[in-house]
Design an enzyme around this catalytic site. Structure first.
Site, PDB file in Angstrom:
ATOM      1  CG  HIS A   1      22.571  39.772  56.781  1.00 55.62           C
ATOM      2  ND1 HIS A   1      22.617  40.409  55.562  1.00 55.62           N
ATOM      3  CD2 HIS A   1      23.814  39.250  56.977  1.00 55.62           C
ATOM      4  CE1 HIS A   1      23.834  40.284  55.051  1.00 55.62           C
ATOM      5  NE2 HIS A   1      24.582  39.589  55.891  1.00 55.62           N
TER       6      HIS A   1
ATOM      7  CG  ASP B   1      29.547  42.142  56.158  1.00 56.21           C
ATOM      8  OD1 ASP B   1      29.449  41.253  55.294  1.00 56.21           O
ATOM      9  OD2 ASP B   1      29.642  41.906  57.375  1.00 56.21           O
TER      10      ASP B   1
ATOM     11  CG  HIS C   1      27.965  38.452  53.270  1.00 57.75           C
ATOM     12  ND1 HIS C   1      29.062  38.319  54.105  1.00 57.75           N
ATOM     13  CD2 HIS C   1      27.848  37.283  52.595  1.00 57.75           C
ATOM     14  CE1 HIS C   1      29.578  37.102  53.935  1.00 57.75           C
ATOM     15  NE2 HIS C   1      28.863  36.474  53.020  1.00 57.75           N
TER      16      HIS C   1
ATOM     17  CG  ASP D   1      32.540  39.622  55.650  1.00 59.84           C
ATOM     18  OD1 ASP D   1      32.700  40.817  55.348  1.00 59.84           O
ATOM     19  OD2 ASP D   1      31.432  39.157  55.989  1.00 59.84           O
TER      20      ASP D   1
END
Length: 395
Positions: free
Chosen positions: A137, A173, A175, A262
């Site tokens: 990120h 991921d 995200h 996740d």
């Protein structure tokens, strides 16, 4: 003769620690390494330590003023002037607060991912795994989403500039892999594929199907934003078809994959409802594509994962078992509940007393442990439509 796989690790990497209440907890690294050791699946000969990244490599992705800010805010007592500027660099948030020593520890993490690329591209190993990495990120001049420096972007840029290769980046991921996407959004030699929960409901709010790259790189950014409460079958259907077609079309020289774990139903920071099955299937798929298109060249990184007791050690261990061709990775009875293969009793005995929750005793989730989602058909159809949009410009 090259090693099949190398494992980049040093316990120093667990020092990437914001504070005791923060969900990003690198105890998960220790739990994973110990699980693999108790399985006798991680011989010392496979482990190599990370080295700090060269400043020149870091500057290829991050701006000089951002690196200076990280260095200044890493001091035991940062100058108040720098503290007042922390917000400008995204380092004063609840997600990504500055902490003492963060430059040194994050530079080591970035260096670990660069070393993984060197190990594979030099022929030292066919594959390399760096679970401390995957900080996807961070942006050129800003930290975000628990990430200070973007090791994935630095490693990919190093692979391009030093070895002249085309890189396929796969981000699993939950995200969106935004920092890596924007690093290479105009670069036709890097193709980024991210499967993630839609940004309508989840950080970072990006990763829509119409983010496709710019200029001559149009079509080299592929996003698969899936619906909340997606389950295994729909998640894998979307990922498998997209990866098959994208890899065949792009023809990469190297695959770099990010393995946040996740998307599991137990994870507290997302709404996807997958089981451990996807963490067995995804590495197997990527492994096959690496052999088919890249001569086996595959670098894998860690990432998110916030159920550090029940999910992360199993998911990351399954990734290493696949990369290292461990016999357990192909064990058919992993999928048969009546013969479900158990985790090493010594690992359970060591960590259960410290875990705040009952640890699973088998590699995969037991049948019926996750309740089926009531909107399964509707979610599957919506995801299928999203997949078709993602593939719109891929032959």
């Amino acid at each position: 003769m090259a090693n099949e796989a190398l494992f980049i690790y040093d316990e120093f990497e667990t020092g990437y620690h914001f504070n005791d209440e923060h969900p990003f907890n690198q105890l998960r690294l220790k739990l994973t390494v110990d699980l693999l050791r108790k399985l006798d699946a991680l011989p010392a000969s496979c482990i190599i330590p990370p080295h700090p990244v060269d400043m020149e490599q870091l500057l290829a992705v991050h701006s000089p003023d951002y690196i200076q800010a990280v260095m200044e805010l890493s001091k035991e007592a940062p100058d108040p002037v720098w503290i007042s500027q922390a917000g400008k660099y995204g380092l004063d948030t609840e997600d990504t607060p500055f902490f003492q020593g963060m430059h040194d520890i994050t530079s080591m993490i970035v260096g670990g991912s660069v070393r993984a690329v060197d190990a594979v591209m030099s022929g030292q190993a066919n594959h390399a795994l760096h679970l401390g990495g995957g900080l996807h990120h961070a942006f050129q001049n800003k930290g975000a989403g628990f990430c200070v420096y973007n090791d994935a972007s630095v490693a990919i840029q190093h692979a391009k500039s030093h070895y002249g290769v085309k890189v396929l980046y796969i981000d699993t991921d939950v995200h969106h892999g935004d920092g890596v996407q924007w690093s290479f959004y105009t670069d036709p030699d890097v193709c980024t594929v991210s499967i993630h929960e839609t940004g309508k409901y989840l950080f970072p709010g990006t990763g829509a199907v119409n983010e496709r790259g710019e200029g001559i790189a149009f079509g080299t950014t592929i996003n698969i934003p899936i619906e909340p409460y997606t389950e295994d079958e729909s998640w894998l259907e979307c990922l498998e078809e997209v990866l098959e077609r994208v890899t065949a079309h792009f023809k990469p020289d190297l695959i770099v994959s990010q393995h946040g774990c996740d998307a599991h139903a137990f994870d507290p920071l997302s709404h996807v409802h997958c089981s451990m099955d996807i963490y067995r299937a995804m590495p197997r798929l990527i492994h096959r594509l690496a052999r088919q298109y890249c001569g086996g060249r595959w670098v894998a990184l860690g990432g998110g994962g916030y159920d550090i007791w029940r999910v992360v050690p199993r998911a990351w261990s399954l990734l290493w078992l696949e990369m290292s061709n461990h016999p357990l990775a192909a064990a058919a009875h992993l999928n048969e509940p009546q013969q479900a293969l158990g985790l090493p009793p010594a690992w359970l005995a060591q960590w259960q007393p410290q875990s705040p929750i009952e640890l699973p005793t088998t590699w995969l989730d037991s049948a019926g442990s996750l309740a089926p989602m009531p909107r399964r058909e509707e979610i599957t159809l919506k995801n299928r439509h999203t997949k078709e949009l993602a593939l719109l410009y891929i032959p």
